[in-house]
Design a protein around this motif. Sequence first.
Motif, PDB file in Angstrom:
ATOM      1  N   LEU A 162       0.824  -1.200   0.000  1.00  0.00           N
ATOM      2  CA  LEU A 162       0.000   0.000   0.000  1.00  0.00           C
ATOM      3  C   LEU A 162       0.858   1.249   0.000  1.00  0.00           C
ATOM      4  O   LEU A 162       1.907   1.301   0.651  1.00  0.00           O
ATOM      5  CB  LEU A 162      -0.872   0.042   1.258  1.00  0.00           C
ATOM      6  N   VAL A 163       0.392   2.248  -0.724  1.00  0.00           N
ATOM      7  CA  VAL A 163       0.944   3.597  -0.644  1.00  0.00           C
ATOM      8  C   VAL A 163      -0.130   4.465  -0.005  1.00  0.00           C
ATOM      9  O   VAL A 163      -1.266   4.513  -0.488  1.00  0.00           O
ATOM     10  CB  VAL A 163       1.318   4.136  -2.039  1.00  0.00           C
ATOM     11  N   VAL A 164       0.220   5.135   1.085  1.00  0.00           N
ATOM     12  CA  VAL A 164      -0.716   5.983   1.827  1.00  0.00           C
ATOM     13  C   VAL A 164      -0.083   7.351   2.017  1.00  0.00           C
ATOM     14  O   VAL A 164       1.030   7.458   2.532  1.00  0.00           O
ATOM     15  CB  VAL A 164      -1.063   5.361   3.195  1.00  0.00           C
ATOM     16  N   GLY A 165      -0.777   8.387   1.570  1.00  0.00           N
ATOM     17  CA  GLY A 165      -0.227   9.729   1.670  1.00  0.00           C
ATOM     18  C   GLY A 165       1.077   9.883   0.909  1.00  0.00           C
ATOM     19  O   GLY A 165       1.951  10.660   1.295  1.00  0.00           O
ATOM     20  N   GLY A 166       1.197   9.143  -0.182  1.00  0.00           N
ATOM     21  CA  GLY A 166       2.404   9.237  -1.002  1.00  0.00           C
ATOM     22  C   GLY A 166       3.558   8.383  -0.534  1.00  0.00           C
ATOM     23  O   GLY A 166       4.606   8.348  -1.176  1.00  0.00           O
ATOM     24  N   GLN A 167       3.392   7.653   0.563  1.00  0.00           N
ATOM     25  CA  GLN A 167       4.476   6.853   1.120  1.00  0.00           C
ATOM     26  C   GLN A 167       4.125   5.372   1.161  1.00  0.00           C
ATOM     27  O   GLN A 167       2.973   4.998   1.450  1.00  0.00           O
ATOM     28  CB  GLN A 167       4.796   7.320   2.545  1.00  0.00           C
ATOM     29  N   LEU A 168       5.103   4.529   0.872  1.00  0.00           N
ATOM     30  CA  LEU A 168       4.917   3.090   1.011  1.00  0.00           C
ATOM     31  C   LEU A 168       4.662   2.780   2.483  1.00  0.00           C
ATOM     32  O   LEU A 168       5.444   3.158   3.354  1.00  0.00           O
ATOM     33  CB  LEU A 168       6.177   2.362   0.527  1.00  0.00           C
ATOM     34  N   LEU A 169       3.551   2.127   2.762  1.00  0.00           N
ATOM     35  CA  LEU A 169       3.145   1.862   4.137  1.00  0.00           C
ATOM     36  C   LEU A 169       3.807   0.578   4.632  1.00  0.00           C
ATOM     37  O   LEU A 169       3.654  -0.487   4.031  1.00  0.00           O
ATOM     38  CB  LEU A 169       1.621   1.722   4.217  1.00  0.00           C
ATOM     39  N   ARG A 170       4.522   0.686   5.742  1.00  0.00           N
ATOM     40  CA  ARG A 170       5.199  -0.470   6.330  1.00  0.00           C
ATOM     41  C   ARG A 170       4.526  -0.907   7.630  1.00  0.00           C
ATOM     42  O   ARG A 170       4.500  -2.090   7.948  1.00  0.00           O
ATOM     43  CB  ARG A 170       6.673  -0.153   6.599  1.00  0.00           C
ATOM     44  N   GLN A 173      13.840  10.768   2.710  1.00  0.00           N
ATOM     45  CA  GLN A 173      12.409  10.551   2.890  1.00  0.00           C
ATOM     46  C   GLN A 173      11.814  11.645   3.765  1.00  0.00           C
ATOM     47  O   GLN A 173      12.485  12.144   4.658  1.00  0.00           O
ATOM     48  CB  GLN A 173      12.158   9.187   3.524  1.00  0.00           C
ATOM     49  N   PRO A 174      10.556  11.978   3.612  1.00  0.00           N
ATOM     50  CA  PRO A 174       9.649  11.459   2.587  1.00  0.00           C
ATOM     51  C   PRO A 174       9.708  12.266   1.309  1.00  0.00           C
ATOM     52  O   PRO A 174      10.070  13.427   1.333  1.00  0.00           O
ATOM     53  CB  PRO A 174       8.277  11.624   3.241  1.00  0.00           C
ATOM     54  N   VAL A 175       9.361  11.621   0.202  1.00  0.00           N
ATOM     55  CA  VAL A 175       9.248  12.307  -1.076  1.00  0.00           C
ATOM     56  C   VAL A 175       7.766  12.440  -1.389  1.00  0.00           C
ATOM     57  O   VAL A 175       7.114  11.478  -1.758  1.00  0.00           O
ATOM     58  CB  VAL A 175       9.954  11.511  -2.205  1.00  0.00           C
ATOM     59  N   GLN A 176       7.232  13.613  -1.230  1.00  0.00           N
ATOM     60  CA  GLN A 176       5.804  13.817  -1.424  1.00  0.00           C
ATOM     61  C   GLN A 176       5.471  14.348  -2.816  1.00  0.00           C
ATOM     62  O   GLN A 176       4.403  14.090  -3.335  1.00  0.00           O
ATOM     63  CB  GLN A 176       5.262  14.842  -0.398  1.00  0.00           C
ATOM     64  N   ALA A 177       6.395  15.085  -3.422  1.00  0.00           N
ATOM     65  CA  ALA A 177       6.042  15.779  -4.652  1.00  0.00           C
ATOM     66  C   ALA A 177       5.685  14.837  -5.780  1.00  0.00           C
ATOM     67  O   ALA A 177       4.893  15.161  -6.654  1.00  0.00           O
ATOM     68  CB  ALA A 177       7.197  16.686  -5.105  1.00  0.00           C
ATOM     69  N   MET A 178       6.253  13.638  -5.753  1.00  0.00           N
ATOM     70  CA  MET A 178       6.037  12.718  -6.864  1.00  0.00           C
ATOM     71  C   MET A 178       4.583  12.298  -6.984  1.00  0.00           C
ATOM     72  O   MET A 178       4.100  11.955  -8.045  1.00  0.00           O
ATOM     73  CB  MET A 178       6.927  11.489  -6.689  1.00  0.00           C
ATOM     74  N   THR A 179       3.869  12.306  -5.871  1.00  0.00           N
ATOM     75  CA  THR A 179       2.487  11.871  -5.912  1.00  0.00           C
ATOM     76  C   THR A 179       1.512  13.019  -5.868  1.00  0.00           C
ATOM     77  O   THR A 179       0.322  12.837  -6.059  1.00  0.00           O
ATOM     78  CB  THR A 179       2.175  10.978  -4.705  1.00  0.00           C
ATOM     79  N   GLY A 180       1.997  14.177  -5.580  1.00  0.00           N
ATOM     80  CA  GLY A 180       1.102  15.301  -5.384  1.00  0.00           C
ATOM     81  C   GLY A 180       0.458  15.245  -4.000  1.00  0.00           C
ATOM     82  O   GLY A 180      -0.374  16.085  -3.671  1.00  0.00           O
ATOM     83  N   ALA A 181       0.837  14.254  -3.163  1.00  0.00           N
ATOM     84  CA  ALA A 181       0.263  14.169  -1.832  1.00  0.00           C
ATOM     85  C   ALA A 181       0.946  15.157  -0.921  1.00  0.00           C
ATOM     86  O   ALA A 181       2.071  15.551  -1.108  1.00  0.00           O
ATOM     87  CB  ALA A 181       0.425  12.746  -1.283  1.00  0.00           C
TER      88      ALA A 181
END
Length: 395
Positions: free
Chosen positions: A225-233, A386-394
């Motif tokens: 899952l990706v949540v808020g632009g981040q891979l969820l661990r 991390q985190p990289v948010q811009a790539m998702t627009g999140a």
Amino acid sequence: MFRHQPQPLVSAPAETAVLALLLAEGPLSRVELARRTGLSATAVTKAARPLIEDGYLYELPPERTAPGAGRPVNPLAVAADREYFVGLKISADQVFGAVCDLRAGIRATAARPLDRCTPETVSAAVAELTDELLDSEPAFRDRTRHLGVAVNGDVDRDSGRLRRSGLLGWQDVPLAELLTTATGLTVTVENDVRALTVAEHWFGEGIGTGYFALVTIGSGIGSALVVGGQLLRGAHGVAGEVGHICVDPTGPRCRCGARGCVEAIASTDVILATVRAAAANPRLAFREVVEMARTGHPEAREAFARAGRAIGVGISALVNLVGPERVVVSGEGVDAYDLFSRHIQEAYAAHAFGAAARCSLSLRPLPWQEWARGGAAVAIQALFPQPVQAMTGAG
């Protein structure tokens, strides 16, 4: 002292945002970059300057804007061949490899069979495979510093250790250290489904989404899952395991020990075992089971239908909880997707709650080189703080 973590290519937040967005969605004008990242035009120009000087970005020829809209703009683009990355997928009987550019474009592929699957034999095969890949084009060796590995199991990405892999039969293997010694490259190790999810989120069907999921059908049922632009661990590194959602409390025992998990009903191994027992033929191969179902064999058709329903219910639970914008279904099992598809869709539609049902499901058949590309994508991702948010627009 052993170090496997790459040094970030960029460290300033503005540089990170600009390069990340251009990797996924470029070329883009400075005006568009400013709008998408929330930076000022001056900040975008300042962030781009060192990346242009280092050869990671370049300006395209001017584009005419609409009449009366001002002077032409020079879009910024990523120089994809500025740096290359080796990506690997380790399976029980083969190692698959790819050289990818900075935008995860596959430039070369190769594979090595494994007679035995031990850390030592895999390290030797990886060394040979990496040399073959890097020697396939003159520019590869000089411009490749990083190797990303996609592998089944419980991975501690920070330390580069494979804590456990039931498929490989490995326990507590310092994989990044072994492969750095074998290849001389900086190594990042990630669970294979998560690596594939990174590639799809950054460079595939998940581009532009803040909430995204990938589900794989095969000998196991994997998901990430990706949540808020981040891979969820999650707190313990096992978040998003749709394969171990219980869909039938009285169902068959799963290899995890619980009853009625999606994987205990829907994995290709379970389908194969079910049809072998029904047909009283322990020698059937999975491809034969697929053909039996396609030609109307009732037990074979029902095994795929039951699997599809379990997968659809599992995906609906994931969608109801997290609300992704898209779910991609993939894995080696999708070769038989025509037998699953209707049942997955019907069960998903029946159990998805309210607006969550607007989340689209799409099929993405992925050959093995795409899993290796996932390894390369993880290595590319590791160049960013991390985190990289811009790539998702999140965010």
